[in-house]
Design a protein around this motif. Structure first.
Motif, PDB file in Angstrom:
ATOM      1  N   ALA A   1       0.873  -1.166   0.000  1.00 30.75           N
ATOM      2  CA  ALA A   1       0.000   0.000   0.000  1.00 30.75           C
ATOM      3  C   ALA A   1       0.915   1.222   0.000  1.00 30.75           C
ATOM      4  O   ALA A   1       1.857   1.297   0.794  1.00 30.75           O
ATOM      5  CB  ALA A   1      -0.904   0.012   1.219  1.00 30.75           C
ATOM      6  N   VAL A   2       0.652   2.134  -0.929  1.00 31.28           N
ATOM      7  CA  VAL A   2       1.491   3.324  -1.077  1.00 31.28           C
ATOM      8  C   VAL A   2       0.622   4.574  -1.171  1.00 31.28           C
ATOM      9  O   VAL A   2      -0.542   4.512  -1.560  1.00 31.28           O
ATOM     10  CB  VAL A   2       2.398   3.234  -2.327  1.00 31.28           C
ATOM     11  N   ARG A   3       1.230   5.700  -0.847  1.00 30.56           N
ATOM     12  CA  ARG A   3       0.544   6.986  -0.998  1.00 30.56           C
ATOM     13  C   ARG A   3       0.331   7.276  -2.483  1.00 30.56           C
ATOM     14  O   ARG A   3       1.220   7.023  -3.300  1.00 30.56           O
ATOM     15  CB  ARG A   3       1.380   8.109  -0.396  1.00 30.56           C
ATOM     16  N   CYS A   4      -0.834   7.820  -2.791  1.00 39.95           N
ATOM     17  CA  CYS A   4      -1.144   8.160  -4.177  1.00 39.95           C
ATOM     18  C   CYS A   4      -2.313   9.136  -4.159  1.00 39.95           C
ATOM     19  O   CYS A   4      -3.356   8.829  -3.574  1.00 39.95           O
ATOM     20  CB  CYS A   4      -1.515   6.902  -4.962  1.00 39.95           C
ATOM     21  N   PRO A   5      -2.168  10.316  -4.782  1.00 36.99           N
ATOM     22  CA  PRO A   5      -3.294  11.249  -4.823  1.00 36.99           C
ATOM     23  C   PRO A   5      -4.548  10.555  -5.357  1.00 36.99           C
ATOM     24  O   PRO A   5      -4.467   9.732  -6.282  1.00 36.99           O
ATOM     25  CB  PRO A   5      -2.814  12.348  -5.775  1.00 36.99           C
ATOM     26  N   ILE A   6      -5.699  10.869  -4.776  1.00 37.45           N
ATOM     27  CA  ILE A   6      -6.940  10.161  -5.104  1.00 37.45           C
ATOM     28  C   ILE A   6      -7.245  10.178  -6.601  1.00 37.45           C
ATOM     29  O   ILE A   6      -7.607   9.144  -7.167  1.00 37.45           O
ATOM     30  CB  ILE A   6      -8.109  10.695  -4.260  1.00 37.45           C
ATOM     31  N   ALA A   7      -7.091  11.301  -7.266  1.00 33.42           N
ATOM     32  CA  ALA A   7      -7.388  11.361  -8.711  1.00 33.42           C
ATOM     33  C   ALA A   7      -6.471  10.417  -9.489  1.00 33.42           C
ATOM     34  O   ALA A   7      -6.925   9.685 -10.382  1.00 33.42           O
ATOM     35  CB  ALA A   7      -7.266  12.782  -9.229  1.00 33.42           C
ATOM     36  N   ASP A   8      -5.179  10.414  -9.152  1.00 35.06           N
ATOM     37  CA  ASP A   8      -4.227   9.518  -9.820  1.00 35.06           C
ATOM     38  C   ASP A   8      -4.537   8.060  -9.497  1.00 35.06           C
ATOM     39  O   ASP A   8      -4.473   7.193 -10.366  1.00 35.06           O
ATOM     40  CB  ASP A   8      -2.793   9.839  -9.394  1.00 35.06           C
TER      41      ASP A   8
ATOM     42  N   ILE B   1      -8.117  -0.538  -4.568  1.00 35.59           N
ATOM     43  CA  ILE B   1      -8.316   0.275  -3.374  1.00 35.59           C
ATOM     44  C   ILE B   1      -8.940  -0.604  -2.297  1.00 35.59           C
ATOM     45  O   ILE B   1      -9.996  -1.200  -2.507  1.00 35.59           O
ATOM     46  CB  ILE B   1      -9.236   1.476  -3.669  1.00 35.59           C
ATOM     47  N   ALA B   2      -8.291  -0.682  -1.167  1.00 35.11           N
ATOM     48  CA  ALA B   2      -8.844  -1.430  -0.037  1.00 35.11           C
ATOM     49  C   ALA B   2     -10.054  -0.671   0.500  1.00 35.11           C
ATOM     50  O   ALA B   2     -10.043   0.571   0.523  1.00 35.11           O
ATOM     51  CB  ALA B   2      -7.786  -1.586   1.056  1.00 35.11           C
ATOM     52  N   PRO B   3     -11.088  -1.372   0.912  1.00 39.09           N
ATOM     53  CA  PRO B   3     -12.311  -0.701   1.378  1.00 39.09           C
ATOM     54  C   PRO B   3     -12.069   0.362   2.453  1.00 39.09           C
ATOM     55  O   PRO B   3     -12.674   1.430   2.405  1.00 39.09           O
ATOM     56  CB  PRO B   3     -13.171  -1.850   1.910  1.00 39.09           C
ATOM     57  N   HIS B   4     -11.177   0.110   3.383  1.00 33.00           N
ATOM     58  CA  HIS B   4     -10.936   1.086   4.452  1.00 33.00           C
ATOM     59  C   HIS B   4     -10.068   2.263   3.999  1.00 33.00           C
ATOM     60  O   HIS B   4      -9.865   3.209   4.762  1.00 33.00           O
ATOM     61  CB  HIS B   4     -10.324   0.398   5.682  1.00 33.00           C
ATOM     62  N   GLU B   5      -9.567   2.248   2.758  1.00 32.79           N
ATOM     63  CA  GLU B   5      -8.726   3.339   2.251  1.00 32.79           C
ATOM     64  C   GLU B   5      -9.414   4.166   1.171  1.00 32.79           C
ATOM     65  O   GLU B   5      -8.793   5.030   0.561  1.00 32.79           O
ATOM     66  CB  GLU B   5      -7.407   2.762   1.712  1.00 32.79           C
ATOM     67  N   VAL B   6     -10.706   3.928   0.946  1.00 38.05           N
ATOM     68  CA  VAL B   6     -11.434   4.617  -0.120  1.00 38.05           C
ATOM     69  C   VAL B   6     -11.349   6.135   0.014  1.00 38.05           C
ATOM     70  O   VAL B   6     -11.206   6.842  -0.979  1.00 38.05           O
ATOM     71  CB  VAL B   6     -12.912   4.143  -0.154  1.00 38.05           C
ATOM     72  N   MET B   7     -11.413   6.644   1.211  1.00 40.52           N
ATOM     73  CA  MET B   7     -11.417   8.098   1.422  1.00 40.52           C
ATOM     74  C   MET B   7     -10.011   8.676   1.623  1.00 40.52           C
ATOM     75  O   MET B   7      -9.859   9.864   1.846  1.00 40.52           O
ATOM     76  CB  MET B   7     -12.297   8.453   2.624  1.00 40.52           C
ATOM     77  N   ASN B   8      -8.999   7.825   1.531  1.00 36.12           N
ATOM     78  CA  ASN B   8      -7.626   8.271   1.767  1.00 36.12           C
ATOM     79  C   ASN B   8      -6.794   8.152   0.496  1.00 36.12           C
ATOM     80  O   ASN B   8      -7.124   7.392  -0.402  1.00 36.12           O
ATOM     81  CB  ASN B   8      -6.988   7.433   2.871  1.00 36.12           C
ATOM     82  N   ALA B   9      -5.730   8.881   0.439  1.00 36.80           N
ATOM     83  CA  ALA B   9      -4.858   8.915  -0.746  1.00 36.80           C
ATOM     84  C   ALA B   9      -3.852   7.764  -0.709  1.00 36.80           C
ATOM     85  O   ALA B   9      -2.643   7.967  -0.614  1.00 36.80           O
ATOM     86  CB  ALA B   9      -4.156  10.264  -0.835  1.00 36.80           C
ATOM     87  N   TRP B  10      -4.372   6.525  -0.782  1.00 37.07           N
ATOM     88  CA  TRP B  10      -3.567   5.311  -0.785  1.00 37.07           C
ATOM     89  C   TRP B  10      -4.082   4.382  -1.865  1.00 37.07           C
ATOM     90  O   TRP B  10      -5.275   4.378  -2.167  1.00 37.07           O
ATOM     91  CB  TRP B  10      -3.649   4.596   0.570  1.00 37.07           C
ATOM     92  N   VAL B  11      -3.175   3.601  -2.437  1.00 39.46           N
ATOM     93  CA  VAL B  11      -3.553   2.575  -3.412  1.00 39.46           C
ATOM     94  C   VAL B  11      -2.776   1.310  -3.081  1.00 39.46           C
ATOM     95  O   VAL B  11      -1.661   1.376  -2.554  1.00 39.46           O
ATOM     96  CB  VAL B  11      -3.293   3.042  -4.868  1.00 39.46           C
TER      97      VAL B  11
END
Length: 111
Positions: free
Chosen positions: A47-54, A68-78
């Motif tokens: 899991a890495v940081r990634c701007p939501i649009a990207d 996208i993991a379900p618990h990371e939907v609102m965060n800038a992670w992929v």
């Protein structure tokens, strides 16, 4: 290419001021105390940081590689499936990009 958790670890720890910790039942990596990478799913993904649009574009373009993991939907992670990476250059680019997003400015400016 079949990428391993050890290869991810080597790339991450080669970056300035990176430390490894074990939290949430998995290895985590921080730069100057800020989280930038985790190795969940028995080190078969990262899991890495990634701007939501990207992130959303990546998932649409390559759903077998990124999700996208379900618990990371609102965060800038992929999430990235390690077995789906093309080569070591792609691994290094993804890890370094995540590190840059978390690293203090003085570290990223000196690159």
């Amino acid at each position: 290419m079949t990428t391993t958790g050890d290869e991810v670890r080597a790339v991450a720890l080669s970056l300035a001021r990176t430390t490894e910790q074990f939290e949430w039942q998995m290895p985590t990596f921080r730069v100057a105390g800020k989280l930038f990478l985790t190795l969940p799913e028995n080190e078969t993904s990262m899991a890495v940081r990634c701007p939501i649009a990207d992130r959303d574009e990546l998932v649409q373009a390559e759903p077998d590689k990124f999700w996208i993991a379900p618990h990371e939907v609102m965060n800038a992670w992929v999430r990235v499936r390690l077995a789906a990476l093309d080569d070591v250059e792609e691994l290094e680019a993804i890890v370094t990009d995540s590190w840059r997003q978390a690293a203090p400015r003085e570290l990223t400016e000196s690159e």
